[in-house]
Design a protein around this motif. Structure first.
Motif, PDB file in Angstrom:
ATOM      1  N   LEU A  70      -4.358   7.969  14.429  1.00  0.00           N
ATOM      2  CA  LEU A  70      -5.155   6.872  14.970  1.00  0.00           C
ATOM      3  C   LEU A  70      -4.997   5.613  14.127  1.00  0.00           C
ATOM      4  CD1 LEU A  70      -7.148   5.717  16.997  1.00  0.00           C
ATOM      5  CD2 LEU A  70      -9.025   6.737  15.672  1.00  0.00           C
ATOM      6  N   VAL A  71      -4.881   5.777  12.825  1.00  0.00           N
ATOM      7  CA  VAL A  71      -4.650   4.625  11.949  1.00  0.00           C
ATOM      8  C   VAL A  71      -3.305   3.980  12.264  1.00  0.00           C
ATOM      9  CG1 VAL A  71      -4.309   3.891   9.560  1.00  0.00           C
ATOM     10  CG2 VAL A  71      -6.137   5.497  10.107  1.00  0.00           C
ATOM     11  N   LEU A  72      -2.292   4.802  12.532  1.00  0.00           N
ATOM     12  CA  LEU A  72      -0.981   4.257  12.890  1.00  0.00           C
ATOM     13  C   LEU A  72      -1.048   3.483  14.211  1.00  0.00           C
ATOM     14  CD1 LEU A  72       1.425   7.215  11.978  1.00  0.00           C
ATOM     15  CD2 LEU A  72       1.038   5.104  10.698  1.00  0.00           C
ATOM     16  N   LYS A  73      -1.831   3.968  15.148  1.00  0.00           N
ATOM     17  CA  LYS A  73      -1.998   3.255  16.428  1.00  0.00           C
ATOM     18  C   LYS A  73      -2.686   1.919  16.212  1.00  0.00           C
ATOM     19  CE  LYS A  73      -2.154   7.453  19.286  1.00  0.00           C
ATOM     20  NZ  LYS A  73      -3.000   8.315  20.156  1.00  0.00           N
ATOM     21  N   ILE A  74      -3.682   1.894  15.352  1.00  0.00           N
ATOM     22  CA  ILE A  74      -4.379   0.634  15.043  1.00  0.00           C
ATOM     23  C   ILE A  74      -3.429  -0.323  14.334  1.00  0.00           C
ATOM     24  CG2 ILE A  74      -6.249  -0.398  13.687  1.00  0.00           C
ATOM     25  CD1 ILE A  74      -7.816   2.232  14.158  1.00  0.00           C
ATOM     26  N   ALA A  75      -2.636   0.208  13.410  1.00  0.00           N
ATOM     27  CA  ALA A  75      -1.656  -0.627  12.698  1.00  0.00           C
ATOM     28  C   ALA A  75      -0.684  -1.268  13.673  1.00  0.00           C
ATOM     29  CB  ALA A  75      -0.915   0.221  11.667  1.00  0.00           C
ATOM     30  N   LYS A  76      -0.269  -0.509  14.674  1.00  0.00           N
ATOM     31  CA  LYS A  76       0.675  -1.041  15.663  1.00  0.00           C
ATOM     32  C   LYS A  76       0.038  -2.150  16.483  1.00  0.00           C
ATOM     33  CE  LYS A  76       4.077   0.484  19.069  1.00  0.00           C
ATOM     34  NZ  LYS A  76       4.682   1.657  19.766  1.00  0.00           N
ATOM     35  N   PHE A  79      -6.975   5.175   4.462  1.00  0.00           N
ATOM     36  CA  PHE A  79      -5.690   4.755   5.029  1.00  0.00           C
ATOM     37  C   PHE A  79      -5.848   3.467   5.846  1.00  0.00           C
ATOM     38  CE2 PHE A  79      -3.910   8.877   3.912  1.00  0.00           C
ATOM     39  CZ  PHE A  79      -2.570   8.594   3.746  1.00  0.00           C
ATOM     40  N   LEU A  80      -6.913   3.380   6.624  1.00  0.00           N
ATOM     41  CA  LEU A  80      -7.129   2.193   7.446  1.00  0.00           C
ATOM     42  C   LEU A  80      -7.273   0.954   6.573  1.00  0.00           C
ATOM     43  CD1 LEU A  80      -7.576   0.985  10.268  1.00  0.00           C
ATOM     44  CD2 LEU A  80     -10.025   1.480   9.980  1.00  0.00           C
ATOM     45  N   PHE A 135       0.848  -1.190   0.000  1.00  0.00           N
ATOM     46  CA  PHE A 135       0.000   0.000   0.000  1.00  0.00           C
ATOM     47  C   PHE A 135       0.883   1.240   0.000  1.00  0.00           C
ATOM     48  CE2 PHE A 135      -2.204   3.240   2.780  1.00  0.00           C
ATOM     49  CZ  PHE A 135      -3.055   3.707   1.788  1.00  0.00           C
ATOM     50  N   LEU A 136       0.627   2.135  -0.955  1.00  0.00           N
ATOM     51  CA  LEU A 136       1.359   3.399  -1.070  1.00  0.00           C
ATOM     52  C   LEU A 136       0.425   4.526  -0.642  1.00  0.00           C
ATOM     53  CD1 LEU A 136       2.971   2.743  -4.578  1.00  0.00           C
ATOM     54  CD2 LEU A 136       3.988   2.319  -2.330  1.00  0.00           C
ATOM     55  N   GLY A 137       0.717   5.134   0.515  1.00  0.00           N
ATOM     56  CA  GLY A 137      -0.190   6.100   1.115  1.00  0.00           C
ATOM     57  C   GLY A 137      -0.008   7.512   0.603  1.00  0.00           C
ATOM     58  N   ALA A 138      -0.381   7.737  -0.659  1.00  0.00           N
ATOM     59  CA  ALA A 138      -0.331   9.080  -1.253  1.00  0.00           C
ATOM     60  C   ALA A 138      -1.398   9.167  -2.334  1.00  0.00           C
ATOM     61  CB  ALA A 138       1.057   9.364  -1.829  1.00  0.00           C
ATOM     62  N   TYR A 139      -1.732  10.389  -2.713  1.00  0.00           N
ATOM     63  CA  TYR A 139      -2.822  10.645  -3.659  1.00  0.00           C
ATOM     64  C   TYR A 139      -2.214  10.847  -5.051  1.00  0.00           C
ATOM     65  CZ  TYR A 139      -4.363  12.029   1.008  1.00  0.00           C
ATOM     66  OH  TYR A 139      -4.595  12.074   2.369  1.00  0.00           O
ATOM     67  N   VAL A 140      -2.167   9.794  -5.836  1.00  0.00           N
ATOM     68  CA  VAL A 140      -1.344   9.803  -7.042  1.00  0.00           C
ATOM     69  C   VAL A 140      -1.930  10.616  -8.189  1.00  0.00           C
ATOM     70  CG1 VAL A 140      -0.225   7.619  -6.464  1.00  0.00           C
ATOM     71  CG2 VAL A 140      -2.334   7.613  -7.825  1.00  0.00           C
ATOM     72  N   TYR A 163       3.837   1.926   2.690  1.00  0.00           N
ATOM     73  CA  TYR A 163       4.752   3.060   2.620  1.00  0.00           C
ATOM     74  C   TYR A 163       3.934   4.325   2.824  1.00  0.00           C
ATOM     75  CZ  TYR A 163       7.767   6.652   0.517  1.00  0.00           C
ATOM     76  OH  TYR A 163       8.501   7.792   0.282  1.00  0.00           O
ATOM     77  N   LEU A 164       4.295   5.119   3.859  1.00  0.00           N
ATOM     78  CA  LEU A 164       3.478   6.257   4.284  1.00  0.00           C
ATOM     79  C   LEU A 164       4.317   7.538   4.315  1.00  0.00           C
ATOM     80  CD1 LEU A 164       1.754   4.397   7.266  1.00  0.00           C
ATOM     81  CD2 LEU A 164       0.875   4.650   4.922  1.00  0.00           C
ATOM     82  N   PRO A 165       4.494   8.181   3.172  1.00  0.00           N
ATOM     83  CA  PRO A 165       5.362   9.373   3.128  1.00  0.00           C
ATOM     84  C   PRO A 165       4.682  10.672   3.522  1.00  0.00           C
ATOM     85  CG  PRO A 165       4.596   8.861   0.928  1.00  0.00           C
ATOM     86  CD  PRO A 165       4.030   7.791   1.824  1.00  0.00           C
ATOM     87  N   LYS A 166       3.331  10.690   3.570  1.00  0.00           N
ATOM     88  CA  LYS A 166       2.617  11.952   3.804  1.00  0.00           C
ATOM     89  C   LYS A 166       2.246  12.049   5.289  1.00  0.00           C
ATOM     90  CE  LYS A 166       0.165  13.746   0.551  1.00  0.00           C
ATOM     91  NZ  LYS A 166       1.162  14.655  -0.046  1.00  0.00           N
ATOM     92  N   HIS A 167       3.139  12.641   6.053  1.00  0.00           N
ATOM     93  CA  HIS A 167       3.033  12.600   7.509  1.00  0.00           C
ATOM     94  C   HIS A 167       1.867  13.398   8.063  1.00  0.00           C
ATOM     95  CE1 HIS A 167       7.548  12.046   6.751  1.00  0.00           C
ATOM     96  NE2 HIS A 167       6.988  10.863   6.858  1.00  0.00           N
ATOM     97  N   HIS A 168       1.417  14.404   7.329  1.00  0.00           N
ATOM     98  CA  HIS A 168       0.309  15.219   7.832  1.00  0.00           C
ATOM     99  C   HIS A 168      -1.032  14.783   7.249  1.00  0.00           C
ATOM    100  CE1 HIS A 168       3.070  17.778   9.958  1.00  0.00           C
ATOM    101  NE2 HIS A 168       3.782  17.915   8.860  1.00  0.00           N
ATOM    102  N   SER A 169      -1.001  13.805   6.379  1.00  0.00           N
ATOM    103  CA  SER A 169      -2.241  13.247   5.837  1.00  0.00           C
ATOM    104  C   SER A 169      -2.557  11.883   6.424  1.00  0.00           C
ATOM    105  CB  SER A 169      -2.138  13.122   4.308  1.00  0.00           C
ATOM    106  OG  SER A 169      -1.921  14.371   3.699  1.00  0.00           O
ATOM    107  N   THR A 170      -1.534  11.208   6.951  1.00  0.00           N
ATOM    108  CA  THR A 170      -1.736   9.883   7.537  1.00  0.00           C
ATOM    109  C   THR A 170      -2.302  10.035   8.946  1.00  0.00           C
ATOM    110  OG1 THR A 170       0.196   9.074   6.299  1.00  0.00           O
ATOM    111  CG2 THR A 170      -0.639   7.692   8.101  1.00  0.00           C
TER     112      THR A 170
END
Length: 346
Positions: A92-98, A71-72, A7-12, A82-89
């Motif tokens: 809470l999704v990162l916490k769930i991923a962890k 994102f979820l 998964f590539l976390g950006a708006y292509v 891969y999550l390059p957009k730090h202010h768009s990710t």
């Protein structure tokens, strides 16, 4: 063997450096090894997208909710994100991923800690907020050696950088290099880019044309203070930039806080060398008077432009070498390094 899901976390389908990089990754990653999902934003106008890629739509009308679930879904679906957009990710999704032990990684593409310049601490609002966010991402890479070795504020970066590439096939190097006539700036019209300094430099060179491509809050100041040799473009699609670069001789970027500006490689792929400042490690990439010019200040920039006017051969030689530099960062080469790193994280 089962293909790995990435998964590539950006708006292509939105023109932005990180989005364009993810679009290139989606295109160049080996489809025999990986299944790719990425994001797109719902837009009124039709846009042709890569049919080999699956897309998760983020709806502008309900952006916050839609972005969260996009994102979820992408992260929970994937083997690696891969999550390059730090202010768009969403954090809470990162916490769930962890919690679910989902594998994620990111890159850092600019100044992190140096408070003399615009930094990631500024963009997050505080060092504490920044550290809280990155504590949820176990695998973090700089995109240059300078970034990887100059982080001393609590974020643990991989010692080896993960360089981004350039889609060289979009650009052409068939332009005739005769003498310095046209200088170009491509980027946001914001204070950090020191665009007013460029306007002042333009006033020193009546016989040169200074082309400015970008949008931002300083547009009205540029229109107000520019000399007649400054050409300010209206909105330009990323696909049109390659056609404009055919007629350019020198790229200039006067920011003192950057990562690895994509425009340097794009210009190089069109045989256009760059003038940049030495504050963010470009001397590791560009050899001054060989394939570009890494300088200290405005005075040195003016002196170098005068030298290039007097010496068409210096411009010619640097143009040829800039094109050779772009070959090193061709996505066809860099993607192999990304795939090795992706495989090591899976």
């Amino acid at each position: 063997m089962r293909k790995k899901k990435i998964f590539l976390g950006a708006y292509v389908n939105i023109n932005n450096a990180q989005n364009i990089n993810c679009k290139s990754l989606a295109s160049y990653l080996d489809k025999e090894k990986y299944v790719i999902k990425t994001l797109k934003v719902s837009l009124k106008e039709y846009q042709k997208l890569n049919s080999e890629i699956s897309y998760i739509t983020v709806y502008k009308s309900i952006y916050i909710l839609s972005n969260f679930f996009a994102f979820l879904y992408g992260i929970m679906w994937s083997d690696l994100s891969y999550l390059p957009k730090h202010h768009s990710t969403p954090i809470l999704v990162l916490k769930i991923a962890k919690i679910f032990n989902k594998k994620v990684f990111t890159t850092i593409e600019g100044n992190i800690c140096d408070l003399k310049y615009k930094s990631m601490i500024d963009s997050f609002g505080s060092k504490q907020k920044m550290l809280k966010y990155f504590s949820l991402i176990p695998n973090i890479y700089g995109i240059t050696n300078h970034i990887s070795s100059n982080t001393d504020c609590g974020i643990q970066l991989n010692k080896k950088p993960l360089f981004l590439g350039v889609d060289r096939k979009i650009f052409t190097n068939k332009r005739k290099i005769k003498k310095l006539r046209n200088i170009i700036f491509i980027g946001s019209l914001i204070k950090r880019k020191r665009i007013i300094e460029l306007i002042d430099i333009a006033k020193e060179f009546d016989d040169l044309n200074f082309h400015i491509i970008g949008s931002g809050p300083l547009k009205s100041d540029i229109l107000k203070y520019s000399s007649k040799n400054v050409i300010l473009y209206d909105h330009i699609n990323n696909s049109e930039i390659s056609n404009i670069l055919i007629n350019m001789d020198l790229n200039i970027l006067l920011s003192k806080s950057e990562g690895f500006p994509k425009v340097i490689l794009e210009a190089a792929a069109a045989s256009v060398p760059s003038i940049v400042y030495n504050n963010y490690g470009m001397q590791d990439i560009i050899q001054t008077n060989h394939n570009g010019f890494v300088l200290k200040n405005k005075k040195e920039v003016i002196k170098k432009i005068h030298e290039l006017i007097r010496s068409p051969k210096l411009l010619h030689d640097n143009s040829i070498a800039a094109y050779e530099l772009s070959k090193e960062f061709d996505w066809n080469i860099q993607i192999k390094k990304w795939e090795l790193e992706i495989d090591s994280l899976l």
